[in-house]
Design a protein around this motif. Sequence first.
Motif, PDB file in Angstrom:
ATOM      1  N   ILE A  55       9.682  -0.488   2.053  1.00  0.00           N
ATOM      2  CA  ILE A  55       9.727  -1.764   2.807  1.00  0.00           C
ATOM      3  C   ILE A  55       8.608  -2.566   2.519  1.00  0.00           C
ATOM      4  O   ILE A  55       8.476  -3.642   2.071  1.00  0.00           O
ATOM      5  CB  ILE A  55      10.210  -1.881   4.320  1.00  0.00           C
ATOM      6  N   ALA A  56       7.415  -1.695   2.768  1.00  0.00           N
ATOM      7  CA  ALA A  56       6.196  -2.296   2.354  1.00  0.00           C
ATOM      8  C   ALA A  56       5.845  -2.952   1.005  1.00  0.00           C
ATOM      9  O   ALA A  56       5.220  -3.796   0.783  1.00  0.00           O
ATOM     10  CB  ALA A  56       4.873  -1.553   3.037  1.00  0.00           C
ATOM     11  N   LYS A  57       6.076  -1.851   0.053  1.00  0.00           N
ATOM     12  CA  LYS A  57       5.921  -2.234  -1.447  1.00  0.00           C
ATOM     13  C   LYS A  57       6.711  -3.530  -1.842  1.00  0.00           C
ATOM     14  O   LYS A  57       6.452  -4.424  -2.598  1.00  0.00           O
ATOM     15  CB  LYS A  57       6.217  -1.096  -2.244  1.00  0.00           C
ATOM     16  N   ASN A  58       8.240  -3.503  -1.425  1.00  0.00           N
ATOM     17  CA  ASN A  58       8.993  -4.576  -1.867  1.00  0.00           C
ATOM     18  C   ASN A  58       8.744  -5.931  -0.999  1.00  0.00           C
ATOM     19  O   ASN A  58       8.461  -6.799  -1.712  1.00  0.00           O
ATOM     20  CB  ASN A  58      10.336  -4.000  -1.211  1.00  0.00           C
ATOM     21  N   ALA A  59       7.981  -5.825   0.163  1.00  0.00           N
ATOM     22  CA  ALA A  59       7.582  -7.090   0.642  1.00  0.00           C
ATOM     23  C   ALA A  59       6.090  -7.490   0.227  1.00  0.00           C
ATOM     24  O   ALA A  59       6.336  -8.597  -0.055  1.00  0.00           O
ATOM     25  CB  ALA A  59       7.350  -6.654   2.292  1.00  0.00           C
ATOM     26  N   ALA A  60       5.364  -6.675  -0.235  1.00  0.00           N
ATOM     27  CA  ALA A  60       4.152  -6.925  -1.046  1.00  0.00           C
ATOM     28  C   ALA A  60       4.544  -7.639  -2.251  1.00  0.00           C
ATOM     29  O   ALA A  60       3.958  -8.666  -2.767  1.00  0.00           O
ATOM     30  CB  ALA A  60       3.137  -5.932  -1.216  1.00  0.00           C
ATOM     31  N   GLN A  61       5.594  -7.148  -3.134  1.00  0.00           N
ATOM     32  CA  GLN A  61       5.901  -7.752  -4.490  1.00  0.00           C
ATOM     33  C   GLN A  61       6.453  -9.073  -4.333  1.00  0.00           C
ATOM     34  O   GLN A  61       6.182  -9.907  -4.843  1.00  0.00           O
ATOM     35  CB  GLN A  61       6.937  -6.655  -4.919  1.00  0.00           C
ATOM     36  N   LEU A  62       7.479  -9.267  -3.227  1.00  0.00           N
ATOM     37  CA  LEU A  62       8.001 -10.793  -2.913  1.00  0.00           C
ATOM     38  C   LEU A  62       6.990 -11.503  -2.418  1.00  0.00           C
ATOM     39  O   LEU A  62       7.151 -12.425  -3.061  1.00  0.00           O
ATOM     40  CB  LEU A  62       9.081 -10.409  -1.838  1.00  0.00           C
ATOM     41  N   ASN A  63       5.949 -11.166  -1.632  1.00  0.00           N
ATOM     42  CA  ASN A  63       4.784 -12.134  -1.291  1.00  0.00           C
ATOM     43  C   ASN A  63       4.160 -12.598  -2.366  1.00  0.00           C
ATOM     44  O   ASN A  63       3.961 -13.783  -2.627  1.00  0.00           O
ATOM     45  CB  ASN A  63       4.061 -11.469  -0.307  1.00  0.00           C
ATOM     46  N   THR A  64       3.754 -11.567  -3.483  1.00  0.00           N
ATOM     47  CA  THR A  64       3.092 -11.969  -4.688  1.00  0.00           C
ATOM     48  C   THR A  64       3.953 -12.849  -5.599  1.00  0.00           C
ATOM     49  O   THR A  64       3.554 -13.788  -6.122  1.00  0.00           O
ATOM     50  CB  THR A  64       2.837 -10.587  -5.308  1.00  0.00           C
ATOM     51  N   LEU A  65       5.243 -12.551  -5.435  1.00  0.00           N
ATOM     52  CA  LEU A  65       6.132 -13.265  -6.463  1.00  0.00           C
ATOM     53  C   LEU A  65       6.294 -14.885  -5.787  1.00  0.00           C
ATOM     54  O   LEU A  65       6.313 -15.814  -6.626  1.00  0.00           O
ATOM     55  CB  LEU A  65       7.474 -12.804  -6.627  1.00  0.00           C
TER      56      LEU A  65
END
Length: 84
Positions: A55-65
């Motif tokens: 969850i943390a990695k996917n959330a970080a990637q989406l925030n960056t995108l």
Amino acid sequence: GLFWGVSLKASKQHPLTEANKRFNHKMSSIRARVEHVFRVIKRQFGYTKVRYRGIAKNAAQLNTLFALSNLWMARRALMAEVRP
């Protein structure tokens, strides 16, 4: 369907009122803004398939995108400031 008690679709028996037409127009303009962001993320940055990485990695990637898509959509205005 009904949205806050307002019919969003017309039929022969129940045509849309002027208030419903204005409401539909307002909702479509909001939806267009949101959908444009997702189009940029999918087409420009290739985010079409999601892998579960936690969850943390996917959330970080989406925030960056989402941040990158904001920059992508504002690129003309940003470049105008750099090169007047």
